[in-house]
Design a protein around this motif. Structure first.
Motif, PDB file in Angstrom:
ATOM      1  N   ILE A  74      62.371  28.436  -7.713  1.00  0.00           N
ATOM      2  CA  ILE A  74      63.124  27.277  -7.249  1.00  0.00           C
ATOM      3  C   ILE A  74      62.595  26.977  -5.850  1.00  0.00           C
ATOM      4  O   ILE A  74      62.812  27.761  -4.928  1.00  0.00           O
ATOM      5  CB  ILE A  74      64.645  27.561  -7.179  1.00  0.00           C
ATOM      6  CG1 ILE A  74      65.203  28.002  -8.532  1.00  0.00           C
ATOM      7  CG2 ILE A  74      65.379  26.323  -6.647  1.00  0.00           C
ATOM      8  CD1 ILE A  74      65.236  26.932  -9.602  1.00  0.00           C
ATOM      9  N   GLY A 133      72.537  33.296   1.415  1.00  0.00           N
ATOM     10  CA  GLY A 133      71.936  32.734   0.209  1.00  0.00           C
ATOM     11  C   GLY A 133      72.927  32.750  -0.944  1.00  0.00           C
ATOM     12  O   GLY A 133      74.097  33.118  -0.781  1.00  0.00           O
ATOM     13  N   GLY A 134      72.431  32.360  -2.114  1.00  0.00           N
ATOM     14  CA  GLY A 134      73.276  32.288  -3.297  1.00  0.00           C
ATOM     15  C   GLY A 134      73.779  33.651  -3.751  1.00  0.00           C
ATOM     16  O   GLY A 134      74.878  33.771  -4.294  1.00  0.00           O
ATOM     17  N   SER A 135      72.981  34.683  -3.532  1.00  0.00           N
ATOM     18  CA  SER A 135      73.390  36.013  -3.999  1.00  0.00           C
ATOM     19  C   SER A 135      74.662  36.469  -3.300  1.00  0.00           C
ATOM     20  O   SER A 135      75.595  36.966  -3.952  1.00  0.00           O
ATOM     21  CB  SER A 135      72.276  37.032  -3.737  1.00  0.00           C
ATOM     22  OG  SER A 135      71.097  36.651  -4.396  1.00  0.00           O
ATOM     23  N   HIS A 166      71.746  33.654 -13.532  1.00  0.00           N
ATOM     24  CA  HIS A 166      70.862  34.273 -12.545  1.00  0.00           C
ATOM     25  C   HIS A 166      71.181  35.765 -12.422  1.00  0.00           C
ATOM     26  O   HIS A 166      72.336  36.176 -12.563  1.00  0.00           O
ATOM     27  CB  HIS A 166      71.073  33.581 -11.195  1.00  0.00           C
ATOM     28  CG  HIS A 166      70.031  33.917 -10.182  1.00  0.00           C
ATOM     29  ND1 HIS A 166      70.158  34.976  -9.315  1.00  0.00           N
ATOM     30  CD2 HIS A 166      68.847  33.324  -9.891  1.00  0.00           C
ATOM     31  CE1 HIS A 166      69.090  35.023  -8.533  1.00  0.00           C
ATOM     32  NE2 HIS A 166      68.280  34.022  -8.857  1.00  0.00           N
ATOM     33  N   SER A 168      71.508  37.536  -9.965  1.00  0.00           N
ATOM     34  CA  SER A 168      72.448  37.860  -8.880  1.00  0.00           C
ATOM     35  C   SER A 168      73.904  37.854  -9.362  1.00  0.00           C
ATOM     36  O   SER A 168      74.775  38.398  -8.687  1.00  0.00           O
ATOM     37  CB  SER A 168      72.284  36.868  -7.727  1.00  0.00           C
ATOM     38  OG  SER A 168      72.598  35.554  -8.137  1.00  0.00           O
ATOM     39  N   THR A 223      68.069  28.946 -13.567  1.00  0.00           N
ATOM     40  CA  THR A 223      66.798  29.106 -12.879  1.00  0.00           C
ATOM     41  C   THR A 223      65.632  28.904 -13.854  1.00  0.00           C
ATOM     42  O   THR A 223      64.613  28.321 -13.501  1.00  0.00           O
ATOM     43  CB  THR A 223      66.750  30.504 -12.234  1.00  0.00           C
ATOM     44  OG1 THR A 223      67.987  30.703 -11.548  1.00  0.00           O
ATOM     45  CG2 THR A 223      65.627  30.623 -11.235  1.00  0.00           C
ATOM     46  N   ASP A 248      77.864  28.825 -10.648  1.00  0.00           N
ATOM     47  CA  ASP A 248      76.686  29.119  -9.845  1.00  0.00           C
ATOM     48  C   ASP A 248      75.811  27.865  -9.845  1.00  0.00           C
ATOM     49  O   ASP A 248      75.052  27.621 -10.780  1.00  0.00           O
ATOM     50  CB  ASP A 248      75.939  30.322 -10.424  1.00  0.00           C
ATOM     51  CG  ASP A 248      74.688  30.660  -9.618  1.00  0.00           C
ATOM     52  OD1 ASP A 248      74.427  29.967  -8.607  1.00  0.00           O
ATOM     53  OD2 ASP A 248      73.978  31.613  -9.995  1.00  0.00           O
ATOM     54  N   HIS A 279      69.346  26.164   1.166  1.00  0.00           N
ATOM     55  CA  HIS A 279      67.900  26.430   1.328  1.00  0.00           C
ATOM     56  C   HIS A 279      67.114  26.082   0.064  1.00  0.00           C
ATOM     57  O   HIS A 279      65.905  26.279   0.016  1.00  0.00           O
ATOM     58  CB  HIS A 279      67.604  27.855   1.834  1.00  0.00           C
ATOM     59  CG  HIS A 279      68.002  28.994   0.956  1.00  0.00           C
ATOM     60  ND1 HIS A 279      68.292  30.238   1.451  1.00  0.00           N
ATOM     61  CD2 HIS A 279      68.165  29.099  -0.374  1.00  0.00           C
ATOM     62  CE1 HIS A 279      68.593  31.072   0.461  1.00  0.00           C
ATOM     63  NE2 HIS A 279      68.522  30.399  -0.657  1.00  0.00           N
TER      64      HIS A 279
END
Ligand code: PLP
Length: 454
Positions: A74, A133-135, A166, A168, A223, A248, A279
């Motif tokens: 991504i 971040g997304g995690s 994902h 994560s 993703t 998500d 980001h």
């Protein structure tokens, strides 16, 4: 101070100017550069010019994630204005983990988050946080959901997500204390969307077995293929079964700012929590994720703590939350400015039109590849990922095609496995990717597919 900052600004301006001509990916000389890296820091001061040159050299062997040819994974971007905001924020070095130490700067970030909550349909009582971040956003959401639905004891709690979620998401569940045996993979329909019927059946089975289903994670832009799960149907099942619905939307969420994206993401506003990755979809530098939660108190119950050594720092008010009580972090960088400055400097329309442009470019790629008999394009893109393969070819031939495309050094794609088969992906999200590069991409793919398989 001026000299040093001026040298860095010069460096960045040159870097950004040269970006279109830099190789899309070339790490071939990494070993040499690594071998030349200095060891322990010296006792005596170093020379700024030499040190800057050293950083420049270390930044050479890369997948050029800031450039227009970056169509792998991504893509991010890295707005120059966000870099300037970070410079300012780090120089000011204000403490924004709690509100008392910098109330107006915390309010600046909190207002931005309140705007985001409202923009995504989460009204009064909602709360956002900026994360790395997304995690970490997925982790904080899982913790909030767990504490809200299971109380203090996660025993027997079950989490549901599709096979295309994902990585994560399962990582977050494990970190939040949910054992792997209680993390369910929900089946997908052939269009790669989470199957609400299978979710419903799995929840009933687990309930009957005495377990405590509490959280379903849907993807708003997977993703692999950018596919959006059927959010309204998942929301229905979640509401009936008393599950927390986390969406998500790390990759796809900001397309909500466009008319097309908003139509495709319908149902997102029903989520209990939403992960976004500025980001990715706002082109900011890496290290900027975001979580929005419908009931902000759940975030607080999941994360607030007491510490005697912080007793002088009382909460200031609703406008100025203590971010430390809402996330796993106490001390954090002042991320708010990194988001605030670009949004206020460029204006929202610039972001909407950049995102719209990416949707247009994706349609161009999809139309060209789908019309070409050599390729199999099994899924129509809903966002900005086009997944494709050579028709009637095995994994090795597709892997070789990817290698030939990337050898152009004008673009870099990545691959994944879908239905157990090697699949190439074109992911369009970098703000510096425009029509010329996409036209060039299509020429490169055409040439690479003509070349005899080796
Ligand atoms: C990127 C991504 C994540 C992880 O976010 P990071 O910012 O890399 O931690 C989670 N979910 C989806 C759908 C993503 O695309």
């Amino acid at each position: 101070m001026r000299e040093l900052a001026g040298a860095v600004a010069e460096e960045l301006v040159r870097f950004v100017t040269d970006l279109p001509d830099r190789p899309a990916s070339d790490t071939s000389r990494a070993a040499d550069v690594i071998a030349d890296l200095p060891g322990a820091p010296p006792e005596e001061p170093g020379d700024p010019g030499r040190l800057l040159a050293l950083v420049r050299r270390a930044a050479e062997p890369v997948w050029e994630s800031a450039g227009p040819g970056y169509l792998a994974f991504i893509p991010g971007g890295g707005l120059y204005t966000a870099a300037v905001a970070d410079f300012l924020a780090c120089g000011l070095n204000r403490y924004t983990g709690v509100a008392a130490t910098a109330p107006a700067l915390v309010a600046l970030e909190a207002r931005l988050l309140r705007w985001l909550c409202a923009a995504f349909g989460l009204q009064a009582g909602a709360q956002g946080i900026l994360t790395s971040g997304g995690s970490i956003a997925n982790l904080a959401a899982t913790v909030a959901a767990r504490v809200d639905r299971l109380g203090d004891d996660p025993q027997g709690g079950v989490v549901y997500a599709s096979e295309h979620a994902h990585a994560s998401v399962t990582k977050a569940a494990r970190l939040a204390g949910i054992p792997v045996r209680h993390i369910r993979t929900v089946a997908c329909t052939p269009d790669l969307r989470l199957d609400p019927g299978d979710l419903d059946a799995a929840v009933r089975r687990d309930r009957a077995a005495g377990l405590r289903p509490f959280l379903v994670v849907a993807s708003a832009g997977t993703t692999n293929t950018g596919t959006i799960d059927p959010l309204p149907a998942v929301a229905e099942v979640a509401a009936r079964a008393g599950l927390w619905l986390h969406v998500d939307a790390a990759y796809g969420g900001f397309f909500w700012l466009t008319a097309r994206g908003r139509a495709r993401l319908a149902g997102l506003e029903r989520a209990d929590s939403i992960t976004l990755d500025p980001h990715k979809g706002l082109f900011l530098p890496y290290g900027t994720g975001c979580l929005l939660v419908r009931d902000g108190q759940t975030l607080r119950r999941g994360h607030a703590g007491e510490a005697a050594y912080l007793q002088d720092l009382d909460a200031v008010g609703d406008d100025t939350p203590d971010f430390a009580d809402l996330s796993p972090e106490l001390t954090r960088d002042f991320r708010g400015l990194r988001l605030w400055l670009p949004l206020h400097l460029h204006g929202l329309a610039a972001f909407r039109s950049a995102l719209d442009e990416k949707l247009d470019l994706t349609e161009q790629v999809h139309a060209a590849l789908a019309a070409d008999e050599r390729f199999e394009v099994p899924w129509s893109p809903e966002l900005t990922v086009v997944a494709f393969r050579l028709r009637g070819a095995d994994d090795a031939a597709n892997r070789a095609l990817l290698a030939r495309i990337n050898a152009s050094q004008r673009v870099v794609l990545s691959s994944t496995r879908v239905d157990g088969r090697f699949t190439l992906r074109v992911a369009i999200l970098a703000h510096r990717t425009h029509r010329e590069r996409i036209t060039e991409l299509l020429e490169i793919i055409d040439r690479a597919a003509r070349a005899p398989a080796t």
